[in-house]
Scaffold this motif. Structure first.
Motif, PDB file in Angstrom:
ATOM      1  N   ILE A  49      11.006 -13.160 -28.975  1.00 25.21           N
ATOM      2  CA  ILE A  49      11.769 -14.977 -29.433  1.00 25.21           C
ATOM      3  C   ILE A  49      11.611 -15.726 -30.197  1.00 25.21           C
ATOM      4  CG2 ILE A  49      11.299 -17.413 -28.251  1.00 25.21           C
ATOM      5  CD1 ILE A  49       9.631 -16.131 -26.201  1.00 25.21           C
ATOM      6  N   ALA A  50      11.503 -15.413 -31.303  1.00 25.24           N
ATOM      7  CA  ALA A  50      10.798 -16.426 -32.819  1.00 25.24           C
ATOM      8  C   ALA A  50      12.544 -15.622 -33.278  1.00 25.24           C
ATOM      9  CB  ALA A  50      10.060 -15.833 -33.391  1.00 25.24           C
ATOM     10  N   SER A  51      12.602 -13.891 -33.487  1.00 29.94           N
ATOM     11  CA  SER A  51      14.188 -13.376 -33.631  1.00 29.94           C
ATOM     12  C   SER A  51      15.065 -13.900 -32.503  1.00 29.94           C
ATOM     13  CB  SER A  51      13.686 -11.745 -32.861  1.00 29.94           C
ATOM     14  OG  SER A  51      14.913 -10.759 -33.223  1.00 29.94           O
ATOM     15  N   GLY A  52      14.939 -13.988 -31.806  1.00 28.99           N
ATOM     16  CA  GLY A  52      16.275 -14.559 -31.168  1.00 28.99           C
ATOM     17  C   GLY A  52      16.961 -15.528 -31.331  1.00 28.99           C
ATOM     18  N   CYS A  53      16.210 -16.314 -31.646  1.00 32.88           N
ATOM     19  CA  CYS A  53      15.784 -18.196 -32.169  1.00 32.88           C
ATOM     20  C   CYS A  53      16.859 -17.864 -33.013  1.00 32.88           C
ATOM     21  CB  CYS A  53      14.490 -18.722 -31.809  1.00 32.88           C
ATOM     22  SG  CYS A  53      14.142 -19.348 -30.368  1.00 32.88           S
ATOM     23  N   ALA A  54      16.315 -17.091 -34.305  1.00 35.74           N
ATOM     24  CA  ALA A  54      16.721 -16.940 -35.965  1.00 35.74           C
ATOM     25  C   ALA A  54      18.477 -16.469 -35.598  1.00 35.74           C
ATOM     26  CB  ALA A  54      15.766 -15.936 -36.731  1.00 35.74           C
ATOM     27  N   GLY A  78      21.563 -24.644 -46.333  1.00 28.80           N
ATOM     28  CA  GLY A  78      21.803 -23.268 -47.572  1.00 28.80           C
ATOM     29  C   GLY A  78      20.444 -22.974 -48.011  1.00 28.80           C
ATOM     30  N   LEU A  79      19.208 -23.295 -47.638  1.00 23.58           N
ATOM     31  CA  LEU A  79      18.149 -22.706 -48.227  1.00 23.58           C
ATOM     32  C   LEU A  79      17.672 -22.035 -47.530  1.00 23.58           C
ATOM     33  CD1 LEU A  79      16.343 -26.673 -46.348  1.00 23.58           C
ATOM     34  CD2 LEU A  79      17.182 -25.746 -48.869  1.00 23.58           C
ATOM     35  N   VAL A  80      18.415 -21.235 -46.902  1.00 18.22           N
ATOM     36  CA  VAL A  80      17.939 -19.153 -46.455  1.00 18.22           C
ATOM     37  C   VAL A  80      19.318 -19.261 -46.293  1.00 18.22           C
ATOM     38  CG1 VAL A  80      17.544 -18.240 -44.902  1.00 18.22           C
ATOM     39  CG2 VAL A  80      15.851 -20.164 -45.501  1.00 18.22           C
ATOM     40  N   SER A  81      19.942 -18.013 -46.896  1.00 18.82           N
ATOM     41  CA  SER A  81      21.445 -16.356 -47.212  1.00 18.82           C
ATOM     42  C   SER A  81      21.455 -16.913 -44.789  1.00 18.82           C
ATOM     43  CB  SER A  81      21.170 -16.194 -47.540  1.00 18.82           C
ATOM     44  OG  SER A  81      20.485 -15.237 -47.839  1.00 18.82           O
ATOM     45  N   PRO A  82      22.558 -16.706 -45.063  1.00 21.02           N
ATOM     46  CA  PRO A  82      22.936 -15.790 -44.412  1.00 21.02           C
ATOM     47  C   PRO A  82      22.625 -14.355 -43.843  1.00 21.02           C
ATOM     48  CG  PRO A  82      25.042 -17.043 -44.252  1.00 21.02           C
ATOM     49  CD  PRO A  82      24.117 -17.309 -45.658  1.00 21.02           C
ATOM     50  N   GLY A  83      22.488 -13.613 -44.600  1.00 20.61           N
ATOM     51  CA  GLY A  83      22.411 -12.424 -44.868  1.00 20.61           C
ATOM     52  C   GLY A  83      20.899 -12.032 -44.695  1.00 20.61           C
ATOM     53  N   THR A  85      18.917 -14.545 -42.987  1.00 22.55           N
ATOM     54  CA  THR A  85      18.506 -14.681 -41.761  1.00 22.55           C
ATOM     55  C   THR A  85      18.756 -13.118 -41.058  1.00 22.55           C
ATOM     56  OG1 THR A  85      19.181 -16.482 -42.086  1.00 22.55           O
ATOM     57  CG2 THR A  85      19.259 -15.906 -40.067  1.00 22.55           C
ATOM     58  N   LEU A  86      19.335 -12.931 -41.299  1.00 19.91           N
ATOM     59  CA  LEU A  86      19.840 -11.278 -40.657  1.00 19.91           C
ATOM     60  C   LEU A  86      18.581 -10.106 -40.208  1.00 19.91           C
ATOM     61  CD1 LEU A  86      23.764 -11.059 -40.702  1.00 19.91           C
ATOM     62  CD2 LEU A  86      22.530 -11.160 -38.087  1.00 19.91           C
ATOM     63  N   ILE A  87      18.004 -10.326 -41.778  1.00 21.91           N
ATOM     64  CA  ILE A  87      17.363  -9.242 -41.819  1.00 21.91           C
ATOM     65  C   ILE A  87      16.142  -9.920 -41.307  1.00 21.91           C
ATOM     66  CG2 ILE A  87      15.600  -7.570 -43.386  1.00 21.91           C
ATOM     67  CD1 ILE A  87      18.422  -8.344 -45.557  1.00 21.91           C
ATOM     68  N   PHE A  88      15.970 -10.891 -41.225  1.00 25.26           N
ATOM     69  CA  PHE A  88      14.143 -11.445 -40.718  1.00 25.26           C
ATOM     70  C   PHE A  88      14.386 -11.349 -39.247  1.00 25.26           C
ATOM     71  CE2 PHE A  88      12.254 -15.838 -39.362  1.00 25.26           C
ATOM     72  CZ  PHE A  88      10.623 -14.867 -39.713  1.00 25.26           C
ATOM     73  N   ALA A  89      15.610 -12.120 -39.206  1.00 26.51           N
ATOM     74  CA  ALA A  89      15.515 -12.060 -37.449  1.00 26.51           C
ATOM     75  C   ALA A  89      15.722 -10.165 -36.554  1.00 26.51           C
ATOM     76  CB  ALA A  89      17.173 -12.429 -36.299  1.00 26.51           C
ATOM     77  N   THR A  90      16.260  -9.758 -37.403  1.00 27.44           N
ATOM     78  CA  THR A  90      16.453  -8.174 -37.164  1.00 27.44           C
ATOM     79  C   THR A  90      14.646  -7.409 -36.836  1.00 27.44           C
ATOM     80  OG1 THR A  90      18.578  -7.305 -37.312  1.00 27.44           O
ATOM     81  CG2 THR A  90      16.554  -5.801 -37.196  1.00 27.44           C
ATOM     82  N   LEU A  91      13.608  -7.933 -38.008  1.00 26.35           N
ATOM     83  CA  LEU A  91      12.773  -7.493 -38.536  1.00 26.35           C
ATOM     84  C   LEU A  91      11.526  -7.809 -37.496  1.00 26.35           C
ATOM     85  CD1 LEU A  91      12.368  -7.355 -42.154  1.00 26.35           C
ATOM     86  CD2 LEU A  91      12.294  -5.677 -41.187  1.00 26.35           C
ATOM     87  N   LEU A  92      11.444  -9.051 -36.921  1.00 27.73           N
ATOM     88  CA  LEU A  92      10.898  -9.687 -36.223  1.00 27.73           C
ATOM     89  C   LEU A  92      11.370  -9.318 -34.598  1.00 27.73           C
ATOM     90  CD1 LEU A  92      11.431 -13.555 -36.937  1.00 27.73           C
ATOM     91  CD2 LEU A  92       9.811 -12.493 -37.204  1.00 27.73           C
TER      92      LEU A  92
END
Length: 295
Positions: A49-54, A78-83, A85-92
């Motif tokens: 769910i966390a991944s989906g939300c990210a 602009g506190l977190v970059s789009p790139g 965010t994608l890495i974070f979401a993928t890892l989750l």
């Protein structure tokens, strides 16, 4: 920095979904709880769910700038970059599906994957922006967590799992339409084609009432089919009945925004109460089903 990444996962949504996961899990467990399985299910689905939300935060970053309620999200600021965010979401996502694969059942993993694909793929990437039916299709993803909890125990999609899917799908509709009414200006500003914006608030009120009637019937089916007991039945009837009463009050109100907020808030109380009751008032094998008892 940690809190910025945490906000990408929408902790409130995760917590609300975990309550429904527990409801489905305990309903299927029927008093015999495997705590290792429970832990794997909760951790796995929470990460998914966390991944989906990210991913949703990444996809919606353009329209979030246009909506008052989302203008302070970390990607917009602009506190977190789009790139990142994608890495974070993928890892989750990889972690979540990994935990479900190792620690739960194939059926639970399947429904977690279906829910994730619908939310991130069908809903966030396309339907939310292009179709008034996005809410309807998206409701399937919102209904996945309790089904995952149930199937983690049963490893099959039976009548109980189907009933849970119906209950939570039907609940999502009036809940979401109520949000769209009291956030009407936001959705219109972002050109999101939700029902109240496309067809008007009056039509949305009809749909809200109709979906609550269907929701009420589905919740009671859980007892009639022998999955939940009398306590659950009473709570479901009372909460669903009062939610319907609140919905019908919308035809008399002069303040649609205030009314919609009340319908939305009570929807959360309703689904939480049902999730708790199905967790503690399940039917044991051999117990007469409600339908038989009432004949």
């Amino acid at each position: 920095m940690i809190k910025h990444y945490l906000s990408l996962t929408k902790p409130g949504i995760i917590f609300g979904n975990l309550i429904s996961v527990a409801g489905g899990f305990f309903l299927a467990s029927q008093g015999s709880v495997d705590f290792t399985l429970l832990l794997a299910t909760v951790v796995g689905i929470a990460l998914v769910i966390a991944s989906g939300c990210a991913f949703n935060n990444y996809i919606d970053r353009d329209i979030d700038r246009l909506m008052e309620r989302t203008q302070d999200r970390v990607l917009v600021q602009g506190l977190v970059s789009p790139g990142a965010t994608l890495i974070f979401a993928t890892l989750l996502g990889l972690a979540g599906f990994g935990v479900l694969y190792v620690g739960t059942t194939p059926t639970a993993l399947l429904f977690a994957a279906i829910g994730f694909a619908i939310y991130v793929g069908a809903y966030s990437l396309y339907l939310k922006r292009h179709s008034e039916y996005g809410t309807l299709i998206g409701s399937l993803s919102g209904a996945a967590p309790p089904v995952v909890g149930y199937c983690a125990v049963s490893n099959e999609f039976d009548l109980g799992a189907l009933t849970l899917l119906l209950i939570f799908c039907l609940w999502q509709m009036p809940h979401s339409y109520a949000i769209a009414i009291f956030r009407f200006k936001d959705y219109r500003a972002a050109a999101i084609p939700v029902l109240p914006v496309i067809r008007g608030v009056k039509t949305a009120k009809h749909y809200i009432a109709g979906y609550i009637v269907a929701f009420l019937a589905a919740t009671l089916l859980l007892s009639f089919a022998g999955y939940a007991g009398y306590g659950y039945f009473i709570v479901a009837a009372a909460m669903g009945g009062y939610w319907l009463y609140m919905a019908l009050a919308g035809y008399r109100t002069t303040n649609d925004e205030a009314w919609a907020k009340k319908v939305f808030i009570f929807s959360i109380f309703t689904i939480t109460a049902l999730s708790v009751m199905m967790a503690i008032d399940f039917q044991l094998p051999g117990t007469p089903v409600l339908w038989t008892s009432l004949r």
